[in-house]
Write an enzyme that holds these catalytic residues in place. Sequence first.
Site, PDB file in Angstrom:
ATOM      1  N   TRP A 168       2.997 -18.832  10.470  1.00 50.38           N
ATOM      2  CA  TRP A 168       3.561 -18.029   9.379  1.00 50.38           C
ATOM      3  C   TRP A 168       4.566 -17.067   9.991  1.00 50.38           C
ATOM      4  CZ3 TRP A 168       3.338 -12.633   8.734  1.00 50.38           C
ATOM      5  CH2 TRP A 168       4.000 -12.189   7.567  1.00 50.38           C
ATOM      6  N   ASP A 205      -1.847 -20.138   1.093  1.00 46.96           N
ATOM      7  CA  ASP A 205      -2.586 -18.873   1.080  1.00 46.96           C
ATOM      8  C   ASP A 205      -2.701 -18.440  -0.380  1.00 46.96           C
ATOM      9  OD1 ASP A 205      -2.963 -15.955   0.997  1.00 46.96           O
ATOM     10  OD2 ASP A 205      -2.742 -16.033   3.175  1.00 46.96           O
ATOM     11  N   ASP A 258      -4.460  -9.105   0.225  1.00 47.06           N
ATOM     12  CA  ASP A 258      -5.446  -9.514   1.227  1.00 47.06           C
ATOM     13  C   ASP A 258      -6.778  -8.798   1.060  1.00 47.06           C
ATOM     14  OD1 ASP A 258      -3.925 -11.444   3.108  1.00 47.06           O
ATOM     15  OD2 ASP A 258      -2.546  -9.770   2.841  1.00 47.06           O
ATOM     16  N   LYS A 294       5.267 -18.333   1.693  1.00 44.77           N
ATOM     17  CA  LYS A 294       4.978 -17.094   0.977  1.00 44.77           C
ATOM     18  C   LYS A 294       6.032 -16.895  -0.098  1.00 44.77           C
ATOM     19  CE  LYS A 294       3.523 -12.410   2.213  1.00 44.77           C
ATOM     20  NZ  LYS A 294       2.849 -11.668   3.271  1.00 44.77           N
ATOM     21  N   ASP A 349       0.007  -9.706  -2.894  1.00 39.68           N
ATOM     22  CA  ASP A 349      -0.657 -10.342  -1.741  1.00 39.68           C
ATOM     23  C   ASP A 349      -1.369  -9.264  -0.931  1.00 39.68           C
ATOM     24  OD1 ASP A 349      -1.257 -12.103   0.386  1.00 39.68           O
ATOM     25  OD2 ASP A 349       0.584 -11.537   1.421  1.00 39.68           O
ATOM     26  N   ASP A 374      -8.516 -15.425   5.028  1.00 42.35           N
ATOM     27  CA  ASP A 374      -7.441 -14.538   5.478  1.00 42.35           C
ATOM     28  C   ASP A 374      -7.402 -13.278   4.618  1.00 42.35           C
ATOM     29  OD1 ASP A 374      -5.217 -13.351   6.540  1.00 42.35           O
ATOM     30  OD2 ASP A 374      -3.772 -14.746   5.665  1.00 42.35           O
ATOM     31  N   GLU A 421       2.833 -22.094   6.839  1.00 46.70           N
ATOM     32  CA  GLU A 421       2.345 -21.259   5.731  1.00 46.70           C
ATOM     33  C   GLU A 421       3.495 -20.567   5.001  1.00 46.70           C
ATOM     34  OE1 GLU A 421      -0.412 -18.245   6.980  1.00 46.70           O
ATOM     35  OE2 GLU A 421      -0.707 -17.499   4.939  1.00 46.70           O
ATOM     36  N   HIS A 477      -0.206 -16.005  -1.824  1.00 47.56           N
ATOM     37  CA  HIS A 477       1.219 -16.240  -1.590  1.00 47.56           C
ATOM     38  C   HIS A 477       1.940 -16.961  -2.716  1.00 47.56           C
ATOM     39  CE1 HIS A 477       0.964 -15.705   3.073  1.00 47.56           C
ATOM     40  NE2 HIS A 477       0.400 -14.726   2.399  1.00 47.56           N
ATOM     41  N   HIS A 489      -5.657 -20.771   3.224  1.00 46.29           N
ATOM     42  CA  HIS A 489      -5.990 -19.402   3.591  1.00 46.29           C
ATOM     43  C   HIS A 489      -6.597 -18.771   2.349  1.00 46.29           C
ATOM     44  CE1 HIS A 489      -3.566 -18.128   7.390  1.00 46.29           C
ATOM     45  NE2 HIS A 489      -4.457 -19.057   7.618  1.00 46.29           N
TER      46      HIS A 489
END
Length: 421
Positions: free
Chosen positions: A188, A262, A299, A231, A297, A329, A229, A265, A289
């Site tokens: 990424w 992800d 997380d 985004k 995003d 993640d 990855e 994302h 992810h």
Amino acid sequence: MDHAAVERTYAAARDEYAGRGVDTEAALARLLAISLSLHCWQGDDLAGFEKRAAGLAGSGLQVTGCAPGRARDVDELRADMAQAFALIPGRHRVNLHAMYGEFGGRAVDRDAIEPEHFRGWQEWARPRGLKIDLNPTCFAHPRAASGYTLASRESGVRRFWVDHVKCCRKVAASIGREQQAPCLHNLWVPDGSKDVGADRWGARAALLKSLDEIFEVEYSPQQVKDALESKLFGLGSESFVAGSHEFYLGYALTRKKMVCFDLGHFHPTESVADKLSAVLPFTGEVLLHVSRGVRWDSDHVVLLNDEVRDLAAEIVRSQALDRIHIALDYFDASFNRVGAWVLGARAMLKGLLIALLEPRDRLRELDGGPKTLARLSLLEELKALPFGAVWDFHCLKNGVPPSDKWLREVDAYERRVLSRR
Ligand code: RNT
Ligand code: ZN
């Protein structure tokens, strides 16, 4: 609930599922065969072990919170991960970033990373039966401060990051060889721009060139499996992200790589669950992810929400469990970091268990045509079935605390270890 009570409750649940044509024992056997890749960066707020404390320059990543006990060195991080693994049923994987190498107090720049810097991790992982995955760290570095790495149009910067990723693939190959199983290598990059730009073409051309240079070196898929990855946008890359989904999907399909989805994302109304059956027919494997975006995003720690349940259902319905790799993640420093690992991993596994307990054939019979009401009613009914009893039994059988009993051990670890750091 004591052991005997868990078993009694399980026996009743098993019969109830059997009445719906579901074999709970078979579901648990399949669940046990699934490994999650546990992200080491939750333990130290993505600080890493490099000599130069770089912060998260040029990363678009933001860790918030100040819970006590951040792991400050490799021993602390391993101890914390071991504590987390002890509370998660099954055998899982360790997901490392290049910045977590052991550099022996020396300033080793990112383009000089070697397999030997990861020997310690391998020696730790081997006797524990843990396999290792690796990510290049294309952020938290002065050369990433512009927000561009592999898509940089400054040739020195671009070259530096190409060399970094090449080093990482070499390390991944050596790990894969040593652990006799592929090391998943996921790339990424943060590259993009905060404000309106005028040369998307140039950035993407540079990224394409970098990737082709990186992948000129071929490794056996027995050793390394590469993922890319994408985004949608990030902090500091609100207007443009070079490595968008379409870009990497095109790249992965033409170069036989994996894409990594992800969950944070994509646009909030987009469903990663829906993407699996769209992409897997054309790519060999995919990486996930699993994260939880809250408005963006962000997380956040994974919970058993609808998104995770839908994702798990699609993973299981794909009948291609071995082609879908599941990594976690997130990074949350606002509460016990070890607990965050355990909570998120258990939530993902519970989602998979619920999915494995679906009466697949019956549901398929009810798909399409005039059976919508019957299908929706069955799906609603399944939500009320006692998967929790099956989960608790699974935990006990695999030597980890059932229900929320693991919390006591996390609290004790906090008192004994984390709060003393
Ligand atoms: C960033 C990506 C990436 C990172 C880790 C640390 O938005 O999700 O996967 O979170 O590599
Ligand atoms: Zn990610």
